[in-house]
Design an enzyme around this catalytic site. Structure first.
Site, short mmCIF file in Angstrom:
data_model
loop_
_atom_site.label_atom_id
_atom_site.label_comp_id
_atom_site.label_asym_id
_atom_site.label_seq_id
_atom_site.Cartn_x
_atom_site.Cartn_y
_atom_site.Cartn_z
N CYS A 243 3.51 5.82 24.07
CA CYS A 243 4.54 4.92 24.58
C CYS A 243 4.72 3.66 23.75
O CYS A 243 5.72 2.97 23.88
CB CYS A 243 4.25 4.56 26.03
SG CYS A 243 4.96 5.76 27.14
N ASN B 91 -7.37 4.16 9.48
CA ASN B 91 -6.85 2.91 10.04
C ASN B 91 -6.98 2.84 11.56
O ASN B 91 -7.09 1.76 12.12
CB ASN B 91 -5.39 2.71 9.64
CG ASN B 91 -4.55 3.94 9.87
OD1 ASN B 91 -4.90 5.04 9.47
ND2 ASN B 91 -3.43 3.76 10.54
N THR C 115 10.38 -7.32 -11.95
CA THR C 115 9.76 -8.64 -12.08
C THR C 115 8.64 -8.80 -11.06
O THR C 115 8.81 -8.45 -9.88
CB THR C 115 10.83 -9.74 -11.86
OG1 THR C 115 11.85 -9.55 -12.82
CG2 THR C 115 10.24 -11.13 -12.00
N SER D 217 -3.81 -2.81 -0.34
CA SER D 217 -2.68 -3.58 0.19
C SER D 217 -3.15 -5.01 0.46
O SER D 217 -4.20 -5.21 1.08
CB SER D 217 -2.20 -2.93 1.49
OG SER D 217 -1.26 -3.76 2.12
N GLY D 218 -2.35 -5.98 0.02
CA GLY D 218 -2.76 -7.38 0.14
C GLY D 218 -2.95 -7.86 1.56
O GLY D 218 -3.97 -8.50 1.88
N HIS D 219 -2.02 -7.53 2.43
CA HIS D 219 -2.05 -8.17 3.75
C HIS D 219 -3.14 -7.63 4.67
O HIS D 219 -3.32 -8.11 5.78
CB HIS D 219 -0.68 -8.10 4.43
CG HIS D 219 -0.29 -6.76 4.95
ND1 HIS D 219 -0.28 -6.48 6.28
CD2 HIS D 219 0.10 -5.64 4.32
CE1 HIS D 219 0.11 -5.23 6.46
NE2 HIS D 219 0.35 -4.70 5.28
N GLY E 16 0.82 -1.21 0.00
CA GLY E 16 0.00 0.00 0.00
C GLY E 16 0.85 1.26 0.00
O GLY E 16 0.52 2.25 -0.66
N THR E 17 1.94 1.23 0.73
CA THR E 17 2.82 2.40 0.80
C THR E 17 3.36 2.72 -0.59
O THR E 17 3.41 3.89 -0.99
CB THR E 17 3.98 2.15 1.79
OG1 THR E 17 3.43 2.00 3.09
CG2 THR E 17 4.98 3.29 1.79
N GLN F 168 -7.52 0.24 4.07
CA GLN F 168 -8.32 -0.35 5.15
C GLN F 168 -9.74 -0.70 4.72
O GLN F 168 -10.43 -1.43 5.42
CB GLN F 168 -8.40 0.63 6.34
CG GLN F 168 -7.10 0.77 7.10
CD GLN F 168 -6.63 -0.50 7.78
OE1 GLN F 168 -7.40 -1.46 7.94
NE2 GLN F 168 -5.37 -0.54 8.17
#
Lengths: 281, 383
Positions: free
Chosen positions: B324, B150, B236, B198-200, B71-72, B178
Site C-alpha cells: 500500500c 536495501n 559537464t 551513490s552519494g546521497h 547509483g541508478t 547501500q
C-alpha cells in the site's frame, strides 16, 4: 506519501464505530490477509428496520480504515433499504475523495455492506463466493464484478479497474481480457497497458519439464515453505504432472485444494493450460 | 514537531563537513573543470582530489573511478555498457532481490533476445550460490549481484560471486549503493570488475554517484558527447556534487568504525525492544550477516502503511515494504522472493539508522511504536 484529504486522515487516526457487536443482526466479512486488506462489518437493526448500531474491524492501509469508518457513519440510522443503495462512490465522496490507487478500499466497504445485508436477510453467514468466470486469478475477481465496477464508476481503462478492485494488478496476464470487458461496456477501445506474461507456444518435453520445475521453484515453493511445507516434482508424463507434498503440506487436510488452487493454477498460468496435477500414489 | 529520522537507506542528511566543502563551488568557484583557464582548472583540480578520495574508500586506482549522476546511472552504465561491448554473449545473470535500477535494466534486455536469469534467495534473503553457479555459462556477458540489500540489509558474498562469474568468462558488477561507507570494500583484494555507489546514501548530496571500472574491463560508454571522465562518460561534471561525494567518502572512511559500534548497538537496542514489546513480529534478513544500520521487522496481522502514518504523527520517519505504500498491489519483491508469508509481508517496516541517530531518538521509537501496533491489532479482524 499519499495525498489524503483531511477527512481521510481524521477517520484513519480517529476511526468511528470500531469494535464488535454482541449478537449482531447482520455480519459481512470480505477480503483476506493475503490480499492485503479485509473488513468485517456488523450491525443491529431496531424495531423500525433502521440500523441502530454498527461496528467494524479492518486490516489494511489508512484508506481502508478510513473507508470503513466512513461507511459506518453513512449507514448509521439508515433503513436497510436505504443502506442497500450505498455505493463505493458515496464512501469516497464522504471522505472528500481517495487517491485513484486506493479506490478499491471504498469498493471493499460496499462489498462488506452487501454481505452484511445479505446475512441480515437470509440469516446465514455469507462467505465471499466467486460467482461466474474468474478473470483475475491472482485476486479472485470475476467477470461480473469487473463489469459492475466499470458500469458503476464509468471506468474506461484497465489501470482504473485495477485501482477499484485490484483485478489485473498481480501477474497482469488478465489485462487484455479486462480491456475486452471494458470495450464491451463502453464501446471504446481500452488500452491493456503493460504487455502481459506470455506462455511459450510450443515446448519440447525437456523444455516443458524445465519450465514446470522453474515454476515450482520460483512461484509455488516459496509460499509452501513459508507455511512449513514443500513440494517435490516426481515425474511428468505427457500433460500429467506428478507431485508429492512434503513437510506440513504432506499431512495437511487442505492439500487437495492447494494442489488445484495453487499448484495447478500457477502451472496453467506460467506453463500450459493443458497440464493436470496429480499426487504421487 | 521534531523529526526522528529512521529512513537512511532511502537517503541521508548531507553531513556538515561535506556541506562546508561544497559551498564555494556554487557561487564563487563555478568554473567549468574542462576549461583551459585557471578559474576552471581549480575546479578540475578539486575533482581530481575527490576522485582520489573515492578511490581510497574503494581501495582502487583513481583512473578506475567514473563519476555519474546517481547509483541508478552507475548500474545502467555497467549493465548496458558490458552488454554492448560483448554482443556475442546473450545472457545476463542477476538476483531476484536487486534494486529496480538493476532488475528493470536486466529485464529490459529480454526484449532484445537476451536470456535473463534471476537467481533466488533463501528465507533469510541469502543468495543461493549453487543456483548462481548453475546459471552462469560461457554465453553470460555480465553477472550483477548487489553487495547489500536495501530492504533487509542482508550482505551478499560478492567476492565469491565474482569468482563464479570469472570462471565462465563473464564480467562481474555489484550494486554497492547501500554498503559503501557502512562496511569495508577493497577492490585491490577482490575480483569485482565494476561497483556502483551513490552519494546521497553516505551523506553526500543527491544527484551524484560513481562507478568503479577495473582497469582493462571492456565496456561501451553509455553517454557520449564530450571527453569528460576520460571519454567514458560525457557531460559537464556536477562539480559540487562530485566534491561532496569525495568528501563524504573521506568522512565515511574515517568514521566507519562508528557504524559497527554505535550505529549497530542502537539498531540492536531498537530491534530487541520492539520485538519484545510488540510480539508477533519477525526480523526479515540474515541476522548474522547484515548491514549494521538496518532492521526490517514484520508485524503480523497489520498493514505497513498504517504503521508508517501513525509513526509519522510523532515525526518518526521509516519505510515499508508493504504494497500500500508503493502504489503496487503486491508486497515488496524482496520479501516475496524470500518467501515471507503474506500475513507478515504486508506489515513490514524498515528502520535504517545513521551515525546521526541518537539513543534518545531510539528510545522515542521504542516508546511510541508498541502502542501503535497494539491499537492497529485491536482494529484488525484477525486478532
Amino acid at each position: 506519501m499519499w495525498d489524503y484529504t483531511d477527512k481521510v486522515k481524521d477517520h484513519f487516526l480517529n476511526p468511528q464505530n470500531v469494535g464488535e457487536i454482541e449478537n449482531p443482526d447482520g455480519v459481512g466479512q470480505v477480503g483476506s490477509l493475503a490480499c492485503g486488506d479485509a473488513l468485517k462489518l456488523m450491525f443491529k437493526v431496531d424495531a423500525e428496520g433502521r440500523i441502530a448500531d454498527v461496528k467494524f474491524k479492518t486490516f489494511g492501509c489508512a484508506s481502508a480504515i478510513a473507508s470503513a469508518s466512513a461507511l459506518t457513519e453513512i449507514i448509521k440510522g439508515m433503513k436497510i433499504e436505504e443502506a442497500a443503495k450505498v455505493t463505493n462512490k458515496d464512501i469516497a465522496e464522504f471522505l472528500g475523495g481517495l487517491p485513484d490507487q486506493k479506490m478499491h478500499c471504498s469498493v471493499m466497504g460496499r462489498e462488506a455492506l452487501e454481505a452484511a445485508i445479505d446475512n441480515y436477510k437470509t440469516g446465514t453467514t455469507q462467505t465471499h463466493e466467486l460467482k461466474g468466470k474468474v478473470v483475475c486469478k491472482c485476486f479472485g475477481i470475476t467477470e461480473e464484478e469487473i463489469k459492475r465496477i466499470v458500469r458503476e464508476n464509468n471506468l474506461t481503462d484497465v489501470d482504473e479497474v485495477m485501482n477499484y478492485c485490484k483485478a489485473g494488478g498481480g501477474c497482469r496476464a488478465c489485462r487484455p481480457e479486462i480491456a475486452e470487458i471494458i470495450e464491451g461496456i463502453t464501446g471504446s477501445k481500452a488500452d491493456a497497458g503493460e504487455k502481459p506474461y506470455e506462455k511459450p507456444q510450443k515446448l519440447t518435453n525437456i523444455q516443458k519439464i524445465q519450465l514446470i520445475q522453474k515454476c515450482i521453484d520460483e512461484q509455488i515453493r516459496p509460499a509452501l515453505r513459508a507455511d512449513g511445507g514443500d513440494l517435490e516434482l516426481i515425474d511428468v508424463i505427457g500433460d500429467e504432472v506428478i507431485v508429492a507434498f512434503r513437510g506440513m503440506c504432506a499431512g495437511c487436510p487442505s492439500s487437495k485444494i492447494t494442489m488445484k488452487d495453487v499448484v495447478e493454477a500457477r502451472l496453467h498460468e506460467f506453463v500450459s493450460d493443458d497440464l493436470t496435477v496429480v499426487q504421487e500414489k | 514537531m521534531n523529526t526522528y529520522y529512521f529512513d537512511n537507506n532511502a537517503t541521508t542528511r548531507v553531513c556538515d563537513e561535506v556541506f562546508e566543502e561544497i559551498k564555494p563551488y556554487f557561487c564563487q568557484m563555478y568554473g567549468n573543470p574542462s576549461s583551459m583557464h585557471q578559474f576552471g582548472g581549480e575546479v578540475g583540480h578539486k575533482i581530481r582530489e575527490s576522485r582520489q578520495r573515492v578511490a581510497s574508500i574503494l581501495g582502487c586506482k583513481q583512473a578506475e573511478v567514473i563519476f555519474t549522476s546517481c547509483g541508478t546511472e552507475s548500474d545502467n552504465m555497467a549493465i548496458r555498457g558490458i552488454a554492448e561491448a560483448n554482443p556475442s554473449k546473450m545472457k545476463i545473470v542477476t538476483s531476484r532481490v536487486e534494486h529496480p535500477a538493476v532488475l528493470a535494466t536486466c529485464r529490459s534486455f529480454t526484449e532484445h533476445g537476451y536470456d535473463v536469469v534471476e537467481v533466488g534467495v533463501d528465507e533469510k534473503g541469502r543468495l543461493d550460490l549453487d543456483e548462481l553457479e548453475d546459471a552462469v555459462d560461457e554465453n553470460t556477458a555480465i553477472v550483477t549481484i548487489m553487495h547489500a540489500n536495501n530492504e533487509t540489509g542482508t550482505i551478499f558474498p560478492v567476492d565469491k560471486a565474482a569468482q563464479i562469474a570469472h570462471a565462465k568468462g563473464a564480467v562481474f558488477h555489484t550494486d554497492a549503493v547501500q554498503s559503501v561507507g557502512k562496511i569495508p570494500v577493497n577492490m585491490a583484494e577482490s575480483e569485482i570488475d565494476m561497483l556502483s555507489i551513490s552519494g546521497h546514501k553516505l551523506h553526500a548530496p543527491k544527484g551524484v554517484g560513481a562507478l568503479f571500472v577495473r582497469k582493462g574491463t571492456r565496456f561501451k560508454p553509455y553517454m557520449t558527447g564530450g571527453h569528460q571522465e576520460n571519454g567514458r562518460r560525457a557531460g559537464t561534471e556536477n562539480a559540487a556534487g562530485i566534491i561532496g561525494l569525495g568528501k563524504a567518502c573521506e568522512v565515511a572512511q574515517r568514521d566507519m568504525e562508528l557504524e559497527n559500534t554505535q550505529v549497530k548497538s542502537l539498531r540492536d537496542k531498537l530491534e530487541t525492544a520492539v520485538m519484545k514489546e510488540c510480539g508477533q513480529c519477525r526480523i526479515n534478513g540474515d541476522p548474522e550477516n547484515r548491514l549494521p544500520n538496518t532492521t526490517n521487522i514484520s508485524f503480523e496481522l497489520i498493514e505497513g502503511e498504517s504503521i508508517l502514518l501513525m509513526l509519522d504523527q510523532f515525526g518518526i520517519c521509516a519505510s515499508s515494504g508493504s504494497a500500500c505504500t508503493s502504489g503496487s498491489l503486491e508486497p515488496s519483491h524482496v520479501l516475496r522472493a524470500m518467501g515471507v508469508p503474506f500475513t507478515a509481508a504486508h506489515g513490514s517496516v524498515r528502520f535504517s539508522l545513521s551515525k546521526y541517530t541518537t539513543e534518545q531518538e531510539v528510545d522515542f521509537v521504542i516508546e511510541k511504536l508498541p502502542p501503535i501496533i497494539k491499537r492497529l491489532r485491536e482494529l484488525s479482524p484477525f486478532t
